[in-house]
Design a protein around this motif. Structure first.
Motif, PDB file in Angstrom:
ATOM      1  N   THR A 153      37.657 -60.540 -34.050  1.00  0.00           N
ATOM      2  CA  THR A 153      38.362 -59.340 -33.584  1.00  0.00           C
ATOM      3  C   THR A 153      38.324 -59.308 -32.062  1.00  0.00           C
ATOM      4  O   THR A 153      37.416 -59.870 -31.449  1.00  0.00           O
ATOM      5  CB  THR A 153      37.722 -58.047 -34.130  1.00  0.00           C
ATOM      6  OG1 THR A 153      36.349 -57.983 -33.729  1.00  0.00           O
ATOM      7  CG2 THR A 153      37.819 -57.980 -35.653  1.00  0.00           C
ATOM      8  N   VAL A 154      39.298 -58.626 -31.479  1.00  0.00           N
ATOM      9  CA  VAL A 154      39.326 -58.475 -30.031  1.00  0.00           C
ATOM     10  C   VAL A 154      38.270 -57.463 -29.591  1.00  0.00           C
ATOM     11  O   VAL A 154      37.547 -57.690 -28.619  1.00  0.00           O
ATOM     12  CB  VAL A 154      40.729 -58.041 -29.556  1.00  0.00           C
ATOM     13  CG1 VAL A 154      40.732 -57.755 -28.057  1.00  0.00           C
ATOM     14  CG2 VAL A 154      41.756 -59.119 -29.899  1.00  0.00           C
ATOM     15  N   ARG A 155      38.198 -56.356 -30.304  1.00  0.00           N
ATOM     16  CA  ARG A 155      37.204 -55.329 -29.994  1.00  0.00           C
ATOM     17  C   ARG A 155      36.014 -55.489 -30.946  1.00  0.00           C
ATOM     18  O   ARG A 155      36.178 -55.855 -32.107  1.00  0.00           O
ATOM     19  CB  ARG A 155      37.800 -53.930 -30.127  1.00  0.00           C
ATOM     20  CG  ARG A 155      38.950 -53.665 -29.180  1.00  0.00           C
ATOM     21  CD  ARG A 155      39.288 -52.181 -29.106  1.00  0.00           C
ATOM     22  NE  ARG A 155      39.574 -51.586 -30.409  1.00  0.00           N
ATOM     23  CZ  ARG A 155      39.867 -50.303 -30.603  1.00  0.00           C
ATOM     24  NH1 ARG A 155      39.914 -49.473 -29.556  1.00  0.00           N
ATOM     25  NH2 ARG A 155      40.128 -49.842 -31.814  1.00  0.00           N
ATOM     26  N   HIS A 156      34.841 -55.206 -30.430  1.00  0.00           N
ATOM     27  CA  HIS A 156      33.612 -55.369 -31.197  1.00  0.00           C
ATOM     28  C   HIS A 156      32.928 -54.022 -31.365  1.00  0.00           C
ATOM     29  O   HIS A 156      33.347 -53.016 -30.800  1.00  0.00           O
ATOM     30  CB  HIS A 156      32.700 -56.378 -30.493  1.00  0.00           C
ATOM     31  CG  HIS A 156      33.358 -57.694 -30.238  1.00  0.00           C
ATOM     32  ND1 HIS A 156      33.589 -58.609 -31.247  1.00  0.00           N
ATOM     33  CD2 HIS A 156      33.884 -58.238 -29.109  1.00  0.00           C
ATOM     34  CE1 HIS A 156      34.204 -59.672 -30.742  1.00  0.00           C
ATOM     35  NE2 HIS A 156      34.402 -59.462 -29.451  1.00  0.00           N
TER      36      HIS A 156
ATOM     37  N   PRO B 152      35.738 -54.670 -36.419  1.00  0.00           N
ATOM     38  CA  PRO B 152      35.146 -55.718 -37.262  1.00  0.00           C
ATOM     39  C   PRO B 152      34.885 -55.262 -38.688  1.00  0.00           C
ATOM     40  O   PRO B 152      35.075 -56.036 -39.637  1.00  0.00           O
ATOM     41  CB  PRO B 152      33.838 -56.059 -36.537  1.00  0.00           C
ATOM     42  CG  PRO B 152      33.987 -55.535 -35.160  1.00  0.00           C
ATOM     43  CD  PRO B 152      34.879 -54.343 -35.269  1.00  0.00           C
ATOM     44  N   LEU B 153      34.460 -54.015 -38.852  1.00  0.00           N
ATOM     45  CA  LEU B 153      34.227 -53.500 -40.204  1.00  0.00           C
ATOM     46  C   LEU B 153      35.535 -53.350 -40.973  1.00  0.00           C
ATOM     47  O   LEU B 153      35.604 -53.661 -42.169  1.00  0.00           O
ATOM     48  CB  LEU B 153      33.488 -52.165 -40.132  1.00  0.00           C
ATOM     49  CG  LEU B 153      31.989 -52.264 -39.838  1.00  0.00           C
ATOM     50  CD1 LEU B 153      31.415 -50.890 -39.557  1.00  0.00           C
ATOM     51  CD2 LEU B 153      31.259 -52.924 -40.986  1.00  0.00           C
ATOM     52  N   LEU B 154      36.562 -52.880 -40.297  1.00  0.00           N
ATOM     53  CA  LEU B 154      37.859 -52.745 -40.962  1.00  0.00           C
ATOM     54  C   LEU B 154      38.406 -54.114 -41.366  1.00  0.00           C
ATOM     55  O   LEU B 154      39.016 -54.260 -42.435  1.00  0.00           O
ATOM     56  CB  LEU B 154      38.842 -52.019 -40.046  1.00  0.00           C
ATOM     57  CG  LEU B 154      38.479 -50.571 -39.724  1.00  0.00           C
ATOM     58  CD1 LEU B 154      39.466 -49.980 -38.719  1.00  0.00           C
ATOM     59  CD2 LEU B 154      38.436 -49.711 -40.990  1.00  0.00           C
ATOM     60  N   GLU B 155      38.164 -55.120 -40.537  1.00  0.00           N
ATOM     61  CA  GLU B 155      38.591 -56.476 -40.886  1.00  0.00           C
ATOM     62  C   GLU B 155      37.825 -56.988 -42.095  1.00  0.00           C
ATOM     63  O   GLU B 155      38.396 -57.647 -42.980  1.00  0.00           O
ATOM     64  CB  GLU B 155      38.384 -57.411 -39.693  1.00  0.00           C
ATOM     65  CG  GLU B 155      38.613 -58.884 -39.974  1.00  0.00           C
ATOM     66  CD  GLU B 155      40.029 -59.228 -40.408  1.00  0.00           C
ATOM     67  OE1 GLU B 155      40.240 -60.354 -40.908  1.00  0.00           O
ATOM     68  OE2 GLU B 155      40.951 -58.379 -40.249  1.00  0.00           O
TER      69      GLU B 155
ATOM     70  N   ILE C 227      29.006 -59.816 -44.057  1.00  0.00           N
ATOM     71  CA  ILE C 227      28.290 -59.730 -42.783  1.00  0.00           C
ATOM     72  C   ILE C 227      29.293 -59.391 -41.692  1.00  0.00           C
ATOM     73  O   ILE C 227      30.375 -59.987 -41.634  1.00  0.00           O
ATOM     74  CB  ILE C 227      27.576 -61.048 -42.437  1.00  0.00           C
ATOM     75  CG1 ILE C 227      26.439 -61.323 -43.428  1.00  0.00           C
ATOM     76  CG2 ILE C 227      27.029 -61.027 -41.006  1.00  0.00           C
ATOM     77  CD1 ILE C 227      25.784 -62.682 -43.251  1.00  0.00           C
ATOM     78  N   VAL C 228      28.940 -58.434 -40.849  1.00  0.00           N
ATOM     79  CA  VAL C 228      29.704 -58.131 -39.637  1.00  0.00           C
ATOM     80  C   VAL C 228      28.731 -58.206 -38.469  1.00  0.00           C
ATOM     81  O   VAL C 228      27.746 -57.455 -38.427  1.00  0.00           O
ATOM     82  CB  VAL C 228      30.366 -56.744 -39.702  1.00  0.00           C
ATOM     83  CG1 VAL C 228      30.862 -56.324 -38.324  1.00  0.00           C
ATOM     84  CG2 VAL C 228      31.525 -56.761 -40.692  1.00  0.00           C
ATOM     85  N   THR C 229      28.987 -59.114 -37.536  1.00  0.00           N
ATOM     86  CA  THR C 229      28.064 -59.364 -36.440  1.00  0.00           C
ATOM     87  C   THR C 229      28.816 -59.631 -35.154  1.00  0.00           C
ATOM     88  O   THR C 229      29.962 -60.099 -35.183  1.00  0.00           O
ATOM     89  CB  THR C 229      27.152 -60.563 -36.775  1.00  0.00           C
ATOM     90  OG1 THR C 229      26.306 -60.855 -35.658  1.00  0.00           O
ATOM     91  CG2 THR C 229      27.975 -61.805 -37.103  1.00  0.00           C
ATOM     92  N   SER C 230      28.152 -59.359 -34.030  1.00  0.00           N
ATOM     93  CA  SER C 230      28.744 -59.657 -32.729  1.00  0.00           C
ATOM     94  C   SER C 230      28.378 -61.052 -32.234  1.00  0.00           C
ATOM     95  O   SER C 230      28.819 -61.452 -31.164  1.00  0.00           O
ATOM     96  CB  SER C 230      28.296 -58.618 -31.687  1.00  0.00           C
ATOM     97  OG  SER C 230      28.757 -57.334 -32.042  1.00  0.00           O
TER      98      SER C 230
ATOM     99  N   MET D 127      25.766 -48.043 -36.189  1.00  0.00           N
ATOM    100  CA  MET D 127      25.986 -46.737 -36.813  1.00  0.00           C
ATOM    101  C   MET D 127      27.298 -46.115 -36.331  1.00  0.00           C
ATOM    102  O   MET D 127      28.032 -45.491 -37.106  1.00  0.00           O
ATOM    103  CB  MET D 127      24.810 -45.792 -36.503  1.00  0.00           C
ATOM    104  CG  MET D 127      23.435 -46.283 -36.993  1.00  0.00           C
ATOM    105  SD  MET D 127      23.316 -46.564 -38.785  1.00  0.00           S
ATOM    106  CE  MET D 127      23.503 -48.362 -38.882  1.00  0.00           C
ATOM    107  N   GLN D 128      27.616 -46.296 -35.059  1.00  0.00           N
ATOM    108  CA  GLN D 128      28.859 -45.761 -34.511  1.00  0.00           C
ATOM    109  C   GLN D 128      30.074 -46.467 -35.105  1.00  0.00           C
ATOM    110  O   GLN D 128      31.090 -45.836 -35.396  1.00  0.00           O
ATOM    111  CB  GLN D 128      28.837 -45.901 -32.991  1.00  0.00           C
ATOM    112  CG  GLN D 128      27.832 -44.991 -32.304  1.00  0.00           C
ATOM    113  CD  GLN D 128      27.516 -45.428 -30.885  1.00  0.00           C
ATOM    114  OE1 GLN D 128      28.121 -46.359 -30.354  1.00  0.00           O
ATOM    115  NE2 GLN D 128      26.565 -44.756 -30.260  1.00  0.00           N
ATOM    116  N   ALA D 129      29.974 -47.778 -35.283  1.00  0.00           N
ATOM    117  CA  ALA D 129      31.085 -48.528 -35.865  1.00  0.00           C
ATOM    118  C   ALA D 129      31.353 -48.086 -37.292  1.00  0.00           C
ATOM    119  O   ALA D 129      32.509 -47.934 -37.706  1.00  0.00           O
ATOM    120  CB  ALA D 129      30.785 -50.023 -35.816  1.00  0.00           C
TER     121      ALA D 129
END
Length: 211
Positions: free
Chosen positions: A135-138, A144-147, A104-107, A169-171
């Motif tokens: 992550t610092v950037r969301h 977040p996806l790379l993490e 899961i990757v969520t803000s 989609m952009q991420a």
């Protein structure tokens, strides 16, 4: 192509949280500012971090400090009974049974994710959860996806990200990953993506072994 892992957004993709989340935020921001936020602006906060969304709706720092904890508590209470989208629990169980790894990757914050997953009895199905503080950037940044990929020990072509928003989609595109647009949760079915998915079970076909 057979993907080894499926990474999901949480709100609007796994869980049908929009009504409860937006109703609570609408009420609290109106109480704090005296001005009811327009629905289109409310919808744009879906996928933002909580602090970013509150500021986007016009709260100053003092107002945001009042809204944030109350929205957090309302969200946690709601997630104890909020349902997943139709077909999602069965799809997750099938993916798990196929040996597909899940993330899961969520803000949103981790406490809300854990509350929802515990209520559905699905916590053990997920390898890792990357949430707001990881992550610092969301999103829409790829961080977040790379993490998540780093934690899972996977290359970007081994996993697909399923989400409902432009930021999702952009991420995925920025991370060099395939993306699946959750048509069951999105407000914009024309968003650029790799796959358009009408029902959660369609994810299974992306992970099946082809003879």
């Amino acid at each position: 192509m057979r993907y080894q892992a499926v990474i999901f957004d949480f709100d609007g993709t796994l869980f049908d949280t929009e009504y409860n989340e937006m109703t609570a935020l609408d009420t609290l921001v109106t109480q704090a500012t005296g001005v009811r936020p327009p629905r289109d602006k409310l919808l744009k906060t879906f996928g933002m971090t909580g602090p970013d969304g509150i500021r986007y709706l016009g709260c100053n720092e003092e107002q945001a400090a009042w809204v944030a904890p109350r929205w957090h508590e309302a969200s946690l209470r709601a997630l104890e009974t909020t349902q997943m989208f139709s077909g999602m629990p069965e799809t997750l169980r099938s993916l798990h049974g196929m040996g597909v790894r899940l993330g899961i990757v969520t803000s949103r914050g981790i406490s809300g994710v854990n509350t929802g997953l515990r209520a559905q009895g699905l916590t053990a199905y997920f390898d890792t959860i990357v949430s707001q503080k990881d992550t610092v950037r969301h999103k829409p940044y790829p961080d977040p996806l790379l993490e998540c990929l780093r934690r899972m020990g996977l290359d970007n072509d081994a996993a697909i990200y399923i989400g409902d928003s432009a930021g999702d989609m952009q991420a995925a595109a920025a991370a060099g990953m395939a993306s699946g647009l959750a048509l069951w949760g999105t407000h914009d079915p024309a968003l650029p993506c790799t796959y358009r998915l009408a029902h959660p079970r369609e994810i299974l076909t992306l992970c099946e072994v082809k003879e």
